[in-house]
Motif scaffolding. Structure first.
Motif, PDB file in Angstrom:
ATOM      1  N   LEU A   1      10.485  22.827  -1.386  1.00 46.46           N
ATOM      2  CA  LEU A   1      10.425  21.480  -2.114  1.00 46.46           C
ATOM      3  C   LEU A   1       9.990  20.155  -1.107  1.00 46.46           C
ATOM      4  O   LEU A   1      10.363  20.187  -0.008  1.00 46.46           O
ATOM      5  CB  LEU A   1      11.862  21.223  -2.596  1.00 46.46           C
ATOM      6  CG  LEU A   1      12.237  19.575  -2.867  1.00 46.46           C
ATOM      7  CD1 LEU A   1      11.384  19.382  -4.285  1.00 46.46           C
ATOM      8  CD2 LEU A   1      13.646  19.615  -3.260  1.00 46.46           C
ATOM      9  N   ASP A   2       8.620  19.762  -1.559  1.00 46.05           N
ATOM     10  CA  ASP A   2       8.142  18.451  -0.600  1.00 46.05           C
ATOM     11  C   ASP A   2       9.072  17.388  -1.272  1.00 46.05           C
ATOM     12  O   ASP A   2       8.546  16.703  -2.317  1.00 46.05           O
ATOM     13  CB  ASP A   2       6.742  18.299  -1.078  1.00 46.05           C
ATOM     14  CG  ASP A   2       6.230  17.189  -0.168  1.00 46.05           C
ATOM     15  OD1 ASP A   2       6.855  16.378   0.257  1.00 46.05           O
ATOM     16  OD2 ASP A   2       5.067  17.027  -0.284  1.00 46.05           O
ATOM     17  N   GLY A   3      10.215  17.155  -0.468  1.00 43.04           N
ATOM     18  CA  GLY A   3      10.989  15.845  -0.893  1.00 43.04           C
ATOM     19  C   GLY A   3      10.829  14.710   0.088  1.00 43.04           C
ATOM     20  O   GLY A   3      11.691  14.007   0.433  1.00 43.04           O
TER      21      GLY A   3
ATOM     22  N   GLY B   1       5.662  14.253   7.510  1.00 44.65           N
ATOM     23  CA  GLY B   1       5.810  14.876   6.340  1.00 44.65           C
ATOM     24  C   GLY B   1       4.798  16.026   6.164  1.00 44.65           C
ATOM     25  O   GLY B   1       5.089  17.275   5.510  1.00 44.65           O
ATOM     26  N   THR B   2       3.609  15.785   6.746  1.00 40.64           N
ATOM     27  CA  THR B   2       2.501  16.790   6.518  1.00 40.64           C
ATOM     28  C   THR B   2       2.553  17.907   7.381  1.00 40.64           C
ATOM     29  O   THR B   2       2.817  19.250   6.701  1.00 40.64           O
ATOM     30  CB  THR B   2       1.015  16.259   7.199  1.00 40.64           C
ATOM     31  OG1 THR B   2       0.905  15.147   6.268  1.00 40.64           O
ATOM     32  CG2 THR B   2      -0.043  17.076   7.134  1.00 40.64           C
ATOM     33  N   MET B   3       3.098  17.768   8.671  1.00 42.33           N
ATOM     34  CA  MET B   3       3.750  18.878   9.492  1.00 42.33           C
ATOM     35  C   MET B   3       4.803  19.703   8.871  1.00 42.33           C
ATOM     36  O   MET B   3       4.802  20.948   8.637  1.00 42.33           O
ATOM     37  CB  MET B   3       3.993  18.571  10.676  1.00 42.33           C
ATOM     38  CG  MET B   3       4.306  19.672  11.732  1.00 42.33           C
ATOM     39  SD  MET B   3       4.376  19.489  13.270  1.00 42.33           S
ATOM     40  CE  MET B   3       3.044  18.861  13.868  1.00 42.33           C
TER      41      MET B   3
ATOM     42  N   ARG C   1       0.989  -1.234  -0.060  1.00 40.64           N
ATOM     43  CA  ARG C   1       0.003  -0.097  -0.110  1.00 40.64           C
ATOM     44  C   ARG C   1       0.817   1.198   0.126  1.00 40.64           C
ATOM     45  O   ARG C   1       0.362   2.142  -0.462  1.00 40.64           O
ATOM     46  CB  ARG C   1      -0.965   0.088   1.334  1.00 40.64           C
ATOM     47  CG  ARG C   1      -2.097  -0.997   1.067  1.00 40.64           C
ATOM     48  CD  ARG C   1      -2.881  -1.078   2.475  1.00 40.64           C
ATOM     49  NE  ARG C   1      -1.884  -1.507   3.498  1.00 40.64           N
ATOM     50  CZ  ARG C   1      -2.301  -1.240   4.764  1.00 40.64           C
ATOM     51  NH1 ARG C   1      -3.312  -0.972   5.099  1.00 40.64           N
ATOM     52  NH2 ARG C   1      -1.343  -1.853   5.630  1.00 40.64           N
ATOM     53  N   SER C   2       2.002   1.200   0.728  1.00 40.99           N
ATOM     54  CA  SER C   2       2.720   2.235   0.886  1.00 40.99           C
ATOM     55  C   SER C   2       4.217   2.079   1.414  1.00 40.99           C
ATOM     56  O   SER C   2       4.276   0.889   2.111  1.00 40.99           O
ATOM     57  CB  SER C   2       2.168   3.539   1.693  1.00 40.99           C
ATOM     58  OG  SER C   2       2.978   4.579   1.934  1.00 40.99           O
ATOM     59  N   ASP C   3       5.408   2.888   1.070  1.00 38.57           N
ATOM     60  CA  ASP C   3       6.689   2.572   1.890  1.00 38.57           C
ATOM     61  C   ASP C   3       6.527   3.133   3.231  1.00 38.57           C
ATOM     62  O   ASP C   3       7.601   3.113   4.000  1.00 38.57           O
ATOM     63  CB  ASP C   3       7.411   3.364   0.926  1.00 38.57           C
ATOM     64  CG  ASP C   3       7.244   4.625   0.562  1.00 38.57           C
ATOM     65  OD1 ASP C   3       6.279   5.294   1.146  1.00 38.57           O
ATOM     66  OD2 ASP C   3       7.958   5.329  -0.344  1.00 38.57           O
TER      67      ASP C   3
HETATM   68  N1  TLP Z   1       2.128  10.119   1.588  1.00 35.61           N
HETATM   69  C1  TLP Z   1       1.146   9.041   2.064  1.00 35.61           C
HETATM   70  C2  TLP Z   1      -0.083   9.336   1.969  1.00 35.61           C
HETATM   71  O1  TLP Z   1      -0.522  10.466   2.703  1.00 35.61           O
HETATM   72  C3  TLP Z   1      -0.858   9.375   0.408  1.00 35.61           C
HETATM   73  C4  TLP Z   1       1.360   7.698   0.950  1.00 35.61           C
HETATM   74  O2  TLP Z   1       1.120   6.733   1.403  1.00 35.61           O
HETATM   75  O3  TLP Z   1       2.267   8.060   0.096  1.00 35.61           O
HETATM   76  N2  TLP Z   1       4.329  14.643   1.042  1.00 35.61           N
HETATM   77  C5  TLP Z   1       4.327  13.409   0.235  1.00 35.61           C
HETATM   78  C6  TLP Z   1       4.889  13.553  -1.351  1.00 35.61           C
HETATM   79  C7  TLP Z   1       3.790  12.206   0.482  1.00 35.61           C
HETATM   80  O4  TLP Z   1       3.729  11.401  -0.223  1.00 35.61           O
HETATM   81  C8  TLP Z   1       3.329  12.125   1.992  1.00 35.61           C
HETATM   82  C9  TLP Z   1       2.692  10.950   2.263  1.00 35.61           C
HETATM   83  C10 TLP Z   1       3.567  13.218   2.623  1.00 35.61           C
HETATM   84  C11 TLP Z   1       3.938  14.589   2.035  1.00 35.61           C
HETATM   85  C12 TLP Z   1       3.079  13.375   4.159  1.00 35.61           C
HETATM   86  O5  TLP Z   1       3.762  12.597   5.080  1.00 35.61           O
HETATM   87  P1  TLP Z   1       3.273  11.932   6.341  1.00 35.61           P
HETATM   88  O6  TLP Z   1       2.239  10.843   6.031  1.00 35.61           O
HETATM   89  O7  TLP Z   1       4.305  11.779   7.159  1.00 35.61           O
HETATM   90  O8  TLP Z   1       2.348  13.248   6.895  1.00 35.61           O
END
Ligand code: TLP
Length: 336
Positions: free
Chosen positions: A168-170, A60-62, A7-9
């Motif tokens: 940059l959202d890296g 990553g969201t924060m 589903r996800s890494d």
């Molecule tokens: N991505 C998650 C889901 O939220 C979709 C995933 O499973 O791929 N930037 C990018 C490009 C991301 O893919 C994600 C998470 C985030 C930010 C947010 O990271 P988290 O989950 O740590 O808040």
């Protein structure tokens, strides 16, 4: 049989060596700036991204939202590619927390310098003030695509000439590094703020970093506090992050090989269309009914994610081997 979770890494669990590093971490109160392990991770991250300073945040969201909050005013517009995480997947945080609205650049996630030009509003009081360009590399929604390096340089030049800030959202920047051989610091050049996640392909349980100038990171620090992201003995998490940076980056190429292996095994399968050749650790598929496909795959022992009515994402990571990939491909073929 243990399900194969694609589903996800983000689903990886810390292994024994990472847990040992966490258990041994020297800690202090990071809200006082006194956690030596957090401080070390932040220095490592700043160095790897070629910036003066970096800050550990829980997610990553924060990271995205604190960076945005630190660089915008309510009523500003932010330019982002279609399907950017910062716009689509963060519960409208930019609107709720920073009062920012988005202008979508280009189609499909990646965009060009001329797309940026055409998104900048005139400086007239009718319009929002365009303030920042957000670029996501690798781009999640489009299947882990890597931004063309020369286009990133052109975007940075255009945005800077227009006086726009750049974020940059890296989250998966090290996947871009692994796929191209271009170091993260080169990708990050010219960006005011750069985030990356420890808790995706790098395999740590929690944590992201935001890097930039010392002055900007000071403002991001304040935004982190506002968002409730100040953590205390966070060195336990930072130790996992240090382990992830030391051991996780070199391993990402293995995930990319596994994504290509999965794509190769699914190419031409009845009822499955491969939407693009994988560039990093994601495989995007089109099927007749994504939800039904996902349920059948799960019953067969493979977990994948629906990304729309017909689109499905499979992500390779630390906890799946090439044998798992072969087994998963068989099950996905049957699920179609
Ligand atoms: N991505 C998650 C889901 O939220 C979709 C995933 O499973 O791929 N930037 C990018 C490009 C991301 O893919 C994600 C998470 C985030 C930010 C947010 O990271 P988290 O989950 O740590 O808040």
């Amino acid at each position: 049989m243990r399900p194969i979770d694609l589903r996800s890494d983000t689903v990886t669990r810390p292994g024994a060596a990472m847990r040992e590093a966490m258990a041994k971490a020297e800690v202090g109160d990071d809200v006082y700036g006194e956690d030596p392990t957090v401080n070390r991770l932040q220095e490592m991250a700043a160095e790897r991204l070629g910036k003066q300073a970096a800050l550990l945040v829980p997610s990553g969201t924060m990271a995205n939202q604190a960076a945005l909050r630190a660089q915008t005013q309510p009523g500003d517009a932010a330019i982002a590619g279609e399907g950017a995480h910062v716009q689509l997947y963060e519960s409208a945080a930019a609107a709720a927390i920073s009062g920012v609205q988005f202008t979508t650049a280009g189609r499909g996630g990646l965009f060009t310098a001329s797309d940026v030009e055409s998104c900048v509003y005139p400086s007239d009081s009718h319009y929002p003030r365009t303030r920042i360009v957000c670029l996501e590399n690798t781009h999640n929604r489009s299947g882990g695509r890597v931004f063309p390096f020369d286009e990133v340089r052109a975007i940075v030049e255009t945005a800077s000439a227009r006086g726009l800030a750049l974020h940059l959202d890296g989250a998966r920047l090290f996947n871009a590094e692994a796929a191209t051989g271009i170091p993260a610091a080169r990708w990050a050049e010219g960006f005011d703020s750069v985030s990356f996640c420890l808790s995706k392909g790098l395999g740590a349980p929690v944590g992201s970093l935001v890097a930039g100038s010392s002055e900007l990171i000071g403002r991001v620090h304040r935004a982190r506090k506002m968002l409730g992201g100040g953590m205390r003995q966070a060195g336990i998490l930072a130790a996992a992050g240090i382990y992830a940076l030391d051991h996780g980056v070199a391993r990402l190429e293995q995930d990319h090989r596994n994504a290509r292996r999965l794509a190769d095994a699914l190419r031409g399968a009845d009822g499955i269309e491969l939407l693009a050749e994988p560039e990093t650790n994601m495989v995007l598929l089109r099927v007749a009914d994504a939800e039904a496909f996902v349920s059948r795959a799960a019953r067969g022992g493979v977990r994948v994610g629906a990304m729309g009515p017909k689109d499905v994402r499979a992500v390779t990571h630390l906890d799946v081997t090439s044998d798992d990939i072969d087994a998963a491909a068989e099950i996905l073929r049957t699920a179609a």
